[in-house]
Design a protein around this motif. Structure first.
Motif, PDB file in Angstrom:
ATOM      1  N   THR A 159       3.568 -14.092  32.049  1.00  0.00           N
ATOM      2  CA  THR A 159       3.431 -14.941  30.739  1.00  0.00           C
ATOM      3  C   THR A 159       2.290 -15.609  30.688  1.00  0.00           C
ATOM      4  O   THR A 159       1.548 -15.842  31.839  1.00  0.00           O
ATOM      5  N   ASP A 160       1.442 -15.711  29.411  1.00  0.00           N
ATOM      6  CA  ASP A 160       0.331 -16.465  29.226  1.00  0.00           C
ATOM      7  C   ASP A 160       0.451 -17.767  29.236  1.00  0.00           C
ATOM      8  O   ASP A 160       1.552 -18.554  29.467  1.00  0.00           O
TER       9      ASP A 160
ATOM     10  N   GLY B 180      -1.191  -1.017  18.860  1.00  0.00           N
ATOM     11  CA  GLY B 180       0.145  -1.580  18.578  1.00  0.00           C
ATOM     12  C   GLY B 180       1.124  -1.062  17.312  1.00  0.00           C
ATOM     13  O   GLY B 180       2.210  -1.429  17.255  1.00  0.00           O
TER      14      GLY B 180
ATOM     15  N   ALA C 262       2.974   0.068  22.446  1.00  0.00           N
ATOM     16  CA  ALA C 262       2.840  -1.317  22.887  1.00  0.00           C
ATOM     17  C   ALA C 262       1.284  -1.765  22.889  1.00  0.00           C
ATOM     18  O   ALA C 262       0.603  -0.918  23.213  1.00  0.00           O
ATOM     19  N   LYS C 263       0.939  -2.875  22.621  1.00  0.00           N
ATOM     20  CA  LYS C 263      -0.468  -3.117  22.348  1.00  0.00           C
ATOM     21  C   LYS C 263      -1.384  -3.589  23.489  1.00  0.00           C
ATOM     22  O   LYS C 263      -0.730  -4.380  24.141  1.00  0.00           O
TER      23      LYS C 263
ATOM     24  N   SER D 242      12.008  -3.024  21.619  1.00  0.00           N
ATOM     25  CA  SER D 242      11.789  -4.393  21.291  1.00  0.00           C
ATOM     26  C   SER D 242      12.456  -5.063  20.135  1.00  0.00           C
ATOM     27  O   SER D 242      12.641  -4.422  19.247  1.00  0.00           O
TER      28      SER D 242
ATOM     29  N   LEU E 246       4.193 -10.923  28.696  1.00  0.00           N
ATOM     30  CA  LEU E 246       3.166  -9.954  28.557  1.00  0.00           C
ATOM     31  C   LEU E 246       3.284  -8.995  29.881  1.00  0.00           C
ATOM     32  O   LEU E 246       4.084  -9.307  30.798  1.00  0.00           O
TER      33      LEU E 246
ATOM     34  N   LEU F  48      -4.058  -5.756  24.794  1.00  0.00           N
ATOM     35  CA  LEU F  48      -4.657  -7.195  24.174  1.00  0.00           C
ATOM     36  C   LEU F  48      -5.979  -7.424  25.033  1.00  0.00           C
ATOM     37  O   LEU F  48      -7.012  -7.790  24.429  1.00  0.00           O
TER      38      LEU F  48
ATOM     39  N   LYS G  73       9.952  -5.315  17.109  1.00  0.00           N
ATOM     40  CA  LYS G  73       9.200  -4.183  16.533  1.00  0.00           C
ATOM     41  C   LYS G  73      10.177  -2.987  16.817  1.00  0.00           C
ATOM     42  O   LYS G  73       9.649  -1.785  16.062  1.00  0.00           O
TER      43      LYS G  73
ATOM     44  N   GLU H 146       0.900  -6.139  25.511  1.00  0.00           N
ATOM     45  CA  GLU H 146       2.402  -6.819  25.069  1.00  0.00           C
ATOM     46  C   GLU H 146       3.555  -6.290  25.803  1.00  0.00           C
ATOM     47  O   GLU H 146       3.765  -5.242  26.201  1.00  0.00           O
ATOM     48  N   ARG H 147       4.265  -7.333  25.891  1.00  0.00           N
ATOM     49  CA  ARG H 147       5.696  -6.733  26.790  1.00  0.00           C
ATOM     50  C   ARG H 147       6.851  -6.515  25.890  1.00  0.00           C
ATOM     51  O   ARG H 147       7.146  -7.521  24.838  1.00  0.00           O
TER      52      ARG H 147
ATOM     53  N   THR I 278       4.077 -16.868  26.513  1.00  0.00           N
ATOM     54  CA  THR I 278       4.444 -15.490  25.709  1.00  0.00           C
ATOM     55  C   THR I 278       4.599 -14.409  26.787  1.00  0.00           C
ATOM     56  O   THR I 278       3.684 -14.198  27.869  1.00  0.00           O
TER      57      THR I 278
END
Length: 296
Positions: free
Chosen positions: A57-58, A87, A91-92, A202, A64, A94, A205, A106-107, A62
């Motif tokens: 997590t950041d 993305g 998955a994007k 997700s 990740l 970052l 998404k 991104e997770r 968030t």
């Protein structure tokens, strides 16, 4: 930090001395990027393959993914491919450090694999959505490898002498590969390994791809990994395989005969790789024989 013996052996077997050196530096490398990118580790994922993947997590909480691989062409090429997808359908990416083989992604939460879906028609519907979402031109000015380079594996298998896969089928695979290429409208960017375990759910998404290999080739070839995957547990794998081919060719407007030729070609290559790697090749080769039967 616990690094399983199984993962260590897999990396050393695949990358030799470079893999051994990478394993020795891995704990320090992880700590470096946790601090540098202000991340908190939740521990590695359960299904490690050839990358060390950690849930993190950041500073804002968030969720990740921190992914570390042996720095080489393949890890850099994956980053280029992820940047091309940006993305959309995948998955994007970052943050990245190409020189050290490190990515922050991104997770996808909850991250359920497509293989967890039991209804084959639901699986097919969601595979088709992701396949369509990641169609892209090959990134300009990048050394994206060509599928033709992959198919040099058939020449290598043939030159190694008689193996368990008959050379007549290797020759047929080469013929069909050339036929598909000759009728191609030009290469696109392919995921290269688009199957059930590389498509995750997700809540935000929907279904998304992960872990692209990134290869230039005809889009028909981006179906084959999915076709031959997750069949061992089926009570009637031949019928499921035929259902997949008929549904995908029908709903995506793909030429069924051309798709089967692509499947024979790439499926045979996968089986030859399995022989080389002393891995399971019989399951894939059985699919190839069914593909030949369906085409006839």
């Amino acid at each position: 930090m616990i690094i399983s013996r199984k993962f260590q052996e897999k990396i050393i077997n695949a990358f030799g001395q470079a893999g051994e050196a990478w394993i020795e530096s891995l704990e320090k490398r992880v700590e470096t990027y946790l601090q540098k990118w202000e991340l908190t580790s939740e521990g590695p994922v359960d299904n490690l393959s050839y990358n060390f993947v950690i849930k993190v997590t950041d500073s804002h909480g968030t969720p990740l993914i921190l992914k570390l691989g042996v720095p080489n062409f393949d890890t850099r090429n994956e980053m280029v491919t992820l940047q091309a997808y940006n993305g959309e359908g995948c998955a994007k990416l970052l943050k990245s450090d190409p020189e050290n083989g490190v990515m922050l992604l991104e997770r996808l939460v909850p991250g359920k694999m497509l293989s967890a879906e039991s209804d084959e028609m639901v699986v097919l519907e969601n595979f088709i959505k992701v396949w369509k979402a990641i169609r892209r031109p090959v990134p300009v000015g990048t050394p994206t490898p060509s599928l033709s380079h992959w198919f040099e594996g058939l020449t290598r298998y043939r030159n190694a002498g008689e193996g368990p896969i008959p050379l007549k089928h290797v020759q047929l695979a080469e013929e069909y590969f050339h036929q598909v290429m000759e009728t191609s409208e030009g290469p696109q960017l392919l995921h290269g390994d688009l199957h059930h375990e590389n498509i995750l759910y997700s809540e935000e998404k929907g279904w998304m791809a992960i872990d692209p290999k990134g290869v230039a080739g005809d889009p028909y070839f981006d179906v084959i990994s999915f076709l031959i995957n997750q069949l061992e547990s089926k009570s009637d794998p031949r019928t499921i395989l035929k259902l997949r081919i008929d549904t995908i060719s029908g709903q995506m407007g793909l030429d069924r005969g051309r798709l089967l030729k692509a499947a024979i070609a790439l499926g045979t290559l996968y089986a030859c790789w399995g022989v080389e790697d002393l891995a399971d090749w019989e399951t894939t080769y059985q699919c190839v024989k069914w593909f030949i039967e369906f085409l006839e």
